[in-house]
Structures are given as C-alpha cells and as structure tokens.
Design a protein around this motif. Structure first.
Motif, mmCIF file in Angstrom:
data_model
loop_
_atom_site.group_PDB
_atom_site.id
_atom_site.type_symbol
_atom_site.label_atom_id
_atom_site.label_comp_id
_atom_site.label_asym_id
_atom_site.label_seq_id
_atom_site.Cartn_x
_atom_site.Cartn_y
_atom_site.Cartn_z
ATOM 1 N N ARG A 1 0.824 -1.208 0.000
ATOM 2 C CA ARG A 1 0.000 0.000 0.000
ATOM 3 C C ARG A 1 0.856 1.255 0.000
ATOM 4 O O ARG A 1 0.406 2.331 -0.349
ATOM 5 N N MET A 2 2.094 1.129 0.437
ATOM 6 C CA MET A 2 2.966 2.288 0.545
ATOM 7 C C MET A 2 3.963 2.377 -0.606
ATOM 8 O O MET A 2 4.881 3.186 -0.571
ATOM 9 N N SER A 3 3.821 1.507 -1.620
ATOM 10 C CA SER A 3 4.789 1.490 -2.711
ATOM 11 C C SER A 3 4.666 2.715 -3.617
ATOM 12 O O SER A 3 5.625 3.118 -4.254
ATOM 13 N N HIS A 4 3.467 3.304 -3.695
ATOM 14 C CA HIS A 4 3.288 4.511 -4.501
ATOM 15 C C HIS A 4 3.895 5.700 -3.769
ATOM 16 O O HIS A 4 3.824 5.786 -2.550
ATOM 17 N N ARG A 5 4.480 6.625 -4.520
ATOM 18 C CA ARG A 5 5.119 7.775 -3.900
ATOM 19 C C ARG A 5 4.090 8.848 -3.582
ATOM 20 O O ARG A 5 3.984 9.863 -4.276
ATOM 21 N N PHE A 6 3.336 8.638 -2.541
ATOM 22 C CA PHE A 6 2.431 9.675 -2.082
ATOM 23 C C PHE A 6 3.264 10.818 -1.510
ATOM 24 O O PHE A 6 4.335 10.602 -0.940
ATOM 25 N N THR A 7 2.743 12.027 -1.647
ATOM 26 C CA THR A 7 3.481 13.194 -1.155
ATOM 27 C C THR A 7 2.969 13.606 0.217
ATOM 28 O O THR A 7 1.779 13.463 0.519
ATOM 29 N N VAL A 8 3.867 14.124 1.033
ATOM 30 C CA VAL A 8 3.510 14.558 2.385
ATOM 31 C C VAL A 8 4.162 15.903 2.674
ATOM 32 O O VAL A 8 5.298 16.163 2.271
ATOM 33 N N ALA A 9 3.406 16.767 3.343
ATOM 34 C CA ALA A 9 3.937 18.044 3.828
ATOM 35 C C ALA A 9 3.932 18.001 5.348
ATOM 36 O O ALA A 9 2.953 17.570 5.964
ATOM 37 N N ILE A 10 5.024 18.443 5.950
ATOM 38 C CA ILE A 10 5.170 18.436 7.401
ATOM 39 C C ILE A 10 5.122 19.875 7.896
ATOM 40 O O ILE A 10 5.940 20.705 7.479
ATOM 41 N N VAL A 11 4.164 20.163 8.767
ATOM 42 C CA VAL A 11 4.042 21.508 9.342
ATOM 43 C C VAL A 11 4.296 21.366 10.842
ATOM 44 O O VAL A 11 3.421 20.949 11.604
ATOM 45 N N GLU A 12 5.495 21.692 11.257
ATOM 46 C CA GLU A 12 5.982 21.403 12.610
ATOM 47 C C GLU A 12 7.019 22.441 12.997
ATOM 48 O O GLU A 12 7.938 22.725 12.225
ATOM 49 N N ASP A 13 6.882 23.033 14.204
ATOM 50 C CA ASP A 13 7.793 24.109 14.597
ATOM 51 C C ASP A 13 9.017 23.632 15.365
ATOM 52 O O ASP A 13 9.918 24.422 15.640
ATOM 53 N N ASN A 14 9.062 22.352 15.712
ATOM 54 C CA ASN A 14 10.246 21.812 16.383
ATOM 55 C C ASN A 14 11.138 21.148 15.334
ATOM 56 O O ASN A 14 10.735 20.186 14.674
ATOM 57 N N ILE B 1 -7.198 7.144 0.720
ATOM 58 C CA ILE B 1 -6.913 7.701 -0.611
ATOM 59 C C ILE B 1 -7.167 6.654 -1.687
ATOM 60 O O ILE B 1 -7.825 6.915 -2.710
ATOM 61 N N GLN B 2 -6.662 5.447 -1.465
ATOM 62 C CA GLN B 2 -6.808 4.390 -2.465
ATOM 63 C C GLN B 2 -8.255 3.940 -2.605
ATOM 64 O O GLN B 2 -8.693 3.584 -3.702
ATOM 65 N N LEU B 3 -9.003 3.937 -1.496
ATOM 66 C CA LEU B 3 -10.419 3.575 -1.569
ATOM 67 C C LEU B 3 -11.178 4.581 -2.420
ATOM 68 O O LEU B 3 -11.997 4.211 -3.274
ATOM 69 N N GLU B 4 -10.899 5.851 -2.206
ATOM 70 C CA GLU B 4 -11.558 6.882 -3.006
ATOM 71 C C GLU B 4 -11.229 6.724 -4.482
ATOM 72 O O GLU B 4 -12.104 6.849 -5.339
ATOM 73 N N ARG B 5 -9.971 6.424 -4.761
ATOM 74 C CA ARG B 5 -9.558 6.273 -6.163
ATOM 75 C C ARG B 5 -10.157 5.017 -6.794
ATOM 76 O O ARG B 5 -10.569 5.033 -7.952
ATOM 77 N N SER B 6 -10.226 3.916 -6.028
ATOM 78 C CA SER B 6 -10.757 2.668 -6.574
ATOM 79 C C SER B 6 -12.250 2.746 -6.832
ATOM 80 O O SER B 6 -12.784 2.072 -7.716
ATOM 81 N N GLN B 7 -12.938 3.562 -6.044
ATOM 82 C CA GLN B 7 -14.385 3.721 -6.213
ATOM 83 C C GLN B 7 -14.715 4.913 -7.111
ATOM 84 O O GLN B 7 -15.880 5.272 -7.247
ATOM 85 N N PHE B 8 -13.678 5.490 -7.686
ATOM 86 C CA PHE B 8 -13.837 6.637 -8.573
ATOM 87 C C PHE B 8 -14.581 7.781 -7.875
ATOM 88 O O PHE B 8 -15.425 8.437 -8.464
ATOM 89 N N ILE B 9 -14.295 7.919 -6.583
ATOM 90 C CA ILE B 9 -14.883 9.027 -5.837
ATOM 91 C C ILE B 9 -14.163 10.303 -6.258
ATOM 92 O O ILE B 9 -12.944 10.429 -6.114
ATOM 93 N N GLU B 10 -14.919 11.217 -6.785
ATOM 94 C CA GLU B 10 -14.329 12.459 -7.282
ATOM 95 C C GLU B 10 -14.111 13.416 -6.116
ATOM 96 O O GLU B 10 -15.055 13.930 -5.534
#
Length: 266
Positions: free
Chosen positions: A9-22, A135-144
C-alpha cells in the motif's frame, strides 16, 4: 536503525507536507515518512507561510502540529484550508493533553489520525496506512474529490491576531460600525474583524462585489436577486445567497453591473 519494511500500500510515492515548529521533530517525521515510501515535499514551521505555499504543493497527506510559529496554530491553519475546499488527508501530531484539541481534530477537521508526541514508529506507520487506505479507496471507487482552483486568501484582523480566510468560504461581509466588520462564512459561522471593507476589497478577486454601502458579497454564492417588496417606494433589490436565509441589499444604480457580473460567474 533497521529500515522499515513497508507493505504494498505504501509502494506509490504519495506526497507529504510536514508543518511542525520543532526542528528535531520535523526531521524525525521526515525520516519516518521516507521509510514509509512517502515523498516529503516540505517542512514548514509557520502555518501562515504554509497556506501561502499550498496552492503550489497540493500534498496527498499533511502532518500538522497544533502549536506552530506565527499567528496560526495547526487547528486554525487546517480550518482555513478546509474552508478553501481542500480535502487532503490530515494527521495531527501534538504533545497536547487537551481533549478538546483531540476532538476538534476529528470532528471539525476530519483528521484521519491523532499522533501523540513522542511519536513512535509503529503508530506513525499505522497512521500513514490509514491515510493511504482512504486515498486508495476513493480512487478505486472513482470518488471524485474536487480540486478547488487556486484560492484567493484574504488576511483580516481578528482580535489581537491576523487570520487568512479563503475568499471562496465567504458569503458576504457587512460593516457594523466604524471599527467592526462581520464576515459571514459558508459553514454558518460569523467572524468579527477590525479590517475595513476597502482593505478587504483590495485583497479580493473581482468576484467580491459591493452591492450596497456597507456590504460586500461573494458573487460565486449568489442564487438570484429580486426587487424589494413591501415598500412601494423602495428603489433597491435583495440578493439571495446559498447557505443562508439572510438577504443582502442591492442598489438600483448598481443593478446592471451586478447582473453582468452574475452572468460571468455562471
């Protein structure tokens, strides 16, 4: 440290943004993210700065601390993004023991997980799995999942701080007195501000229109307008908006310009 064995499930390069002050927590979250096959596209410590970058970044997943540098905390920052129509997956990361913050993160922000500090790798992995599963469930069900157009952000003074608000989330604004304006939002909330109408209008797109002295209306949310009834001598119209029963006045002198702009928004 042994490299994490991530599942398919983690093989796709999903993008992440980190918002953290430490700084060190940010680097730890970056390391965990990379071990889980995520592509870290930014680490930001200031919520207002991140909002300014969001249109360009559009990450799949947000890792957000509640306490941040600047005027915005993590909860307010995510609320602003939600108001702009952004629906990316949010994982809150915090050392708070305030149960109200935890409940707000789930009920108001739609977070998929709440990670308590210090963040342990197994918990982090579980949070990422849950976000990716959704995310993958939404994509597999073609949830727009609608991708809003680049938001116009309007910064207003709210008590002793400043707050960015997405123009799309504003229904209308009215001047209450010389020092106070009231901002009516799509979700039914209202916010008092000391920022005057002219300063708000200067930050806005052409879709924010002044139909009557002391009012601004967002043309995107206008349904129709009708001549004011009940007053035979009245020379004004009333504007009907989505999401509210309140009617905003429209000057007869501005009716033609208003009608033209309304056609352009449809």
């Amino acid at each position: 440290m042994r490299e994490l064995e991530c599942d398919k499930r983690m093989s796709h390069r999903f993008t992440v943004a980190i918002v953290e002050d430490n700084y060190w927590v940010g680097k730890l979250l970056e390391s965990y993210s990379e071990q889980c096959g995520l592509k870290v596209i930014c680490i930001v410590s200031d919520g207002e700065q991140f909002i300014g970058m969001y249109n360009e970044l559009q990450p799949d997943i947000l890792l957000v601390d509640i306490g941040l540098e600047g005027n915005l905390d993590g909860i307010t920052m995510v609320q602003s993004l939600r108001g702009a129509g952004y629906r990316q997956k949010v994982i809150m990361v915090s050392g708070t023991t305030n149960i109200e913050h935890v409940l707000t993160s789930f009920h108001d922000l739609g977070s998929v997980y709440f990670l308590s500090k210090p963040v342990m790798l197994p918990k982090f992995q579980a949070a990422i799995r849950k976000a990716i599963d959704e995310i993958q469930l939404e994509r597999s069900q073609f949830i727009e999942v609608p991708k809003p157009k680049s938001a116009t952000w309007i910064t207003v003074k709210n008590q002793k701080s400043t707050l960015p608000i997405s123009e799309n989330s504003i229904l209308f604004i009215e001047k209450e007195d010389k020092r106070l304006t009231r901002i009516h939002l799509m979700n039914g909330a209202q916010m008092a501000s000391s920022t005057n109408l002219s300063d708000i209008l200067a930050q806005s797109s052409p879709f924010m229109f002044s139909p009557f002295k002391g009012f601004l209306v967002n043309m995107r949310h206008v349904v129709s307008y009708v001549k004011e009834s009940g007053f035979p001598t009245s020379r004004r119209f009333l504007i009907h908006l989505n999401h509210t029963a309140v009617k905003v006045p429209l000057s007869r002198n501005l009716q033609k310009e208003f009608a033209r702009l309304l056609l352009e928004t449809q």
